[in-house]
Design a protein around this motif. Structure first.
Motif, PDB file in Angstrom:
ATOM      1  N   PRO A  68      -6.924   0.838  -3.826  1.00 42.04           N
ATOM      2  CA  PRO A  68      -6.736   0.201  -2.518  1.00 42.04           C
ATOM      3  C   PRO A  68      -7.175   1.065  -1.341  1.00 42.04           C
ATOM      4  O   PRO A  68      -7.658   0.520  -0.333  1.00 42.04           O
ATOM      5  CB  PRO A  68      -5.226  -0.059  -2.472  1.00 42.04           C
ATOM      6  N   GLY A  72      -9.953  -0.286   1.163  1.00 46.53           N
ATOM      7  CA  GLY A  72      -9.669  -0.403   2.597  1.00 46.53           C
ATOM      8  C   GLY A  72     -10.734   0.271   3.440  1.00 46.53           C
ATOM      9  O   GLY A  72     -11.131  -0.239   4.490  1.00 46.53           O
ATOM     10  N   TYR A 396      -4.421  -3.610   0.685  1.00 48.67           N
ATOM     11  CA  TYR A 396      -5.713  -3.726   0.017  1.00 48.67           C
ATOM     12  C   TYR A 396      -5.622  -3.666  -1.502  1.00 48.67           C
ATOM     13  O   TYR A 396      -6.649  -3.586  -2.181  1.00 48.67           O
ATOM     14  CB  TYR A 396      -6.728  -2.694   0.539  1.00 48.67           C
ATOM     15  N   PHE A 399      -6.405  -8.635  -1.847  1.00 51.94           N
ATOM     16  CA  PHE A 399      -7.348  -8.930  -0.755  1.00 51.94           C
ATOM     17  C   PHE A 399      -8.212 -10.145  -1.089  1.00 51.94           C
ATOM     18  O   PHE A 399      -9.436 -10.098  -1.047  1.00 51.94           O
ATOM     19  CB  PHE A 399      -8.210  -7.704  -0.425  1.00 51.94           C
ATOM     20  N   GLY A 403     -10.907  -8.365   4.163  1.00 46.71           N
ATOM     21  CA  GLY A 403     -10.104  -7.574   5.084  1.00 46.71           C
ATOM     22  C   GLY A 403     -10.996  -6.910   6.109  1.00 46.71           C
ATOM     23  O   GLY A 403     -12.222  -7.037   6.079  1.00 46.71           O
TER      24      GLY A 403
END
Length: 461
Positions: A68, A72, A396, A399, A403
């Motif tokens: 994640p 992100g 994240y 998702f 995002g």
């Protein structure tokens, strides 16, 4: 950073993520044959190797990211140090240069013009149409009726899309539009994961010819409805009217081609993605009676004897969790990708310009580090049950709508639509699916591999 798939080198990013080599590819094609055979399984195998894995998409360097934190970084850095990639001639044939495809200043302009059409205030105005269409379908279902859920949900969400986008009850040839969209989806998936992904745009193939014919059907209908809007009333509540009236900071309207591109983009977002999500939701509910009973309990308690509307959405927390859990296990959009610019980094390590970075909702959503018992359908993990703590899910790790700056503009529209449709139908009925496994097919969206046949059973009158 090593990006040569099959290399023995292993490196570590500044934040501790290890960059490991992926499976060895073949000359010229790299790992494309293995990817094309089963993209979902391929990404899961890469995830098992590590959080940052090098591989080759054709001859070009590629990285797969599963953590994640790095996902992100990719999503929040698009439009700064990562570019939106060219997704191929098949994708562009259907979507043109709409807000999903556009880049840089062109993307910022189009986003500013499209976004007001799907803000919460506008979604509230569309909610009544969503519920009304679902109620009309529920009124036609009878106990013991045999249905194809895939066809039923496609017809329902198409009607909602036509009414909310175009402001009319039916398209001139709704069935032709639906067939054209099905062809377009299949061909985009086939080209994206096959040898067509490496062919120049000018190379003719049977698949490219099919998607051109399908797109021509869609274009003709959009042009007809746009012309009707321009010749008719000036004040309408639908999305198309808002797009036609929108002006950018210079006072300019969207061009005819831009109207076409954004209309098709909104149609896919409002129809194809929600339809797929609902099919998977019914599939999961049928296979999990405990969850189905918990959903029915909430609908009885919250709604009583009235049909759901927008004001009920916030109170239907378990229904929302069912949709979120469905999107975790069967994310409609199953991969995202970006291309590194000069100065791009991941985990504190520089990424070579031109490297294509991939992330897969399918792989990360099923990672046991972020989701306990990841293959289990458990809406309670979203913290919706009193006295039961939800999972500690990192940002994240989930998702389905992307995002960062390019997060899907229709996120709220899609969630409200899926929740209200599920609430209307599941309040009255349960759907019992027949035996047999249903496999996901990754095309433009994640679709079932066959008809989804079910028997309608009345819950309440």
């Amino acid at each position: 950073m090593t990006t040569q798939a099959g290399s023995a080198a292993v490196e570590e990013t500044a934040d501790g993520h290890t960059i490991v080599p992926g499976p060895r590819g073949v000359p010229l094609l790299g790992n494309l044959p293995e990817f094309g055979k089963d993209p979902l399984a391929f990404f899961e195998r890469l995830r098992e190797r590590g959080d940052v894995v090098s591989w080759r998409f054709g001859r070009g360097p590629a990285l797969f990211i599963a953590h994640p934190d790095t996902i992100g970084e990719l999503l929040t850095q698009v439009e700064s140090t990562f570019d939106q990639p060219d997704l191929g001639i098949a994708f562009r044939t259907l979507l043109g240069n709409g807000v999903v495809v556009a880049k840089g200043a062109d993307w910022r302009r189009k986003r500013s013009l499209v976004q007001p059409s799907v803000r919460p205030k506008q979604v509230r105005s569309y909610a009544a149409t969503m519920a009304e269409c679902a109620i009309a379908l529920a009124d036609r279902w009878t106990d013991g009726q045999h249905i194809d859920i895939k066809k039923e949900m496609a017809a329902l969400t198409q009607l909602i899309a036509v009414r909310t986008i175009f402001g009319v009850d039916t398209a001139a040839d709704a069935e032709a539009i639906g067939r054209a969209m099905d062809v377009a989806q299949r061909e985009i998936g086939a080209e994206f994961s096959g040898i067509g992904a490496l062919l120049p745009d000018w190379v003719p193939t049977p698949g490219r010819a099919r998607i051109k014919r399908a797109t021509a059907v869609i274009d003709a209908e959009v042009a007809r409805v746009v012309a009707r809007h321009r010749d008719g009333e000036t004040e309408r509540p639908d999305l198309l009217s808002r797009l036609l009236a929108a002006r950018d900071e210079t006072g300019a309207h969207l061009s005819d081609q831009e109207i076409r591109d954004e209309t098709v983009t909104l149609y896919i977002g409002g129809h194809e993605t929600t339809s797929s999500t609902l099919v998977w939701a019914w599939h999961l509910l049928s296979r999990n009676p405990r969850v189905r009973d918990a959903l029915g309990e909430e609908l009885d308690r919250v709604l009583g004897d009235h049909e759901p509307g927008f004001d009920d959405y916030a109170r239907l927390t378990y229904t929302q969790a069912v949709v979120k859990e469905t999107l975790r296990l069967y994310p409609t959009i199953w991969l995202l990708t970006g291309v590194a610019r000069e100065g791009a980094t991941l985990g504190g390590m520089p990424v070579e310009p031109g490297t294509r970075v991939w992330s897969s909702q399918w792989a990360t959503h099923r990672d046991g580090r972020w989701f306990g018992d990841p293959e289990e359908f458990r809406p309670e993990r979203w913290g919706t049950v009193e006295g039961e703590a939800g999972d500690d899910i990192p940002e994240y790790a989930w998702f389905p709508f992307g995002g960062g700056p390019r997060v899907c503009l229709g996120t709220r529209f899609a969630m409200v639509e899926a929740v209200l449709i599920l609430a209307v139908l599941a309040r009255r009925f349960r759907l019992d699916l027949g035996p047999g496994e249903i496999r996901p097919v990754p095309s433009l969206t994640l679709q079932p591999d066959r008809e989804v046949l079910a028997t309608v059973r009345t819950r309440r009158t």
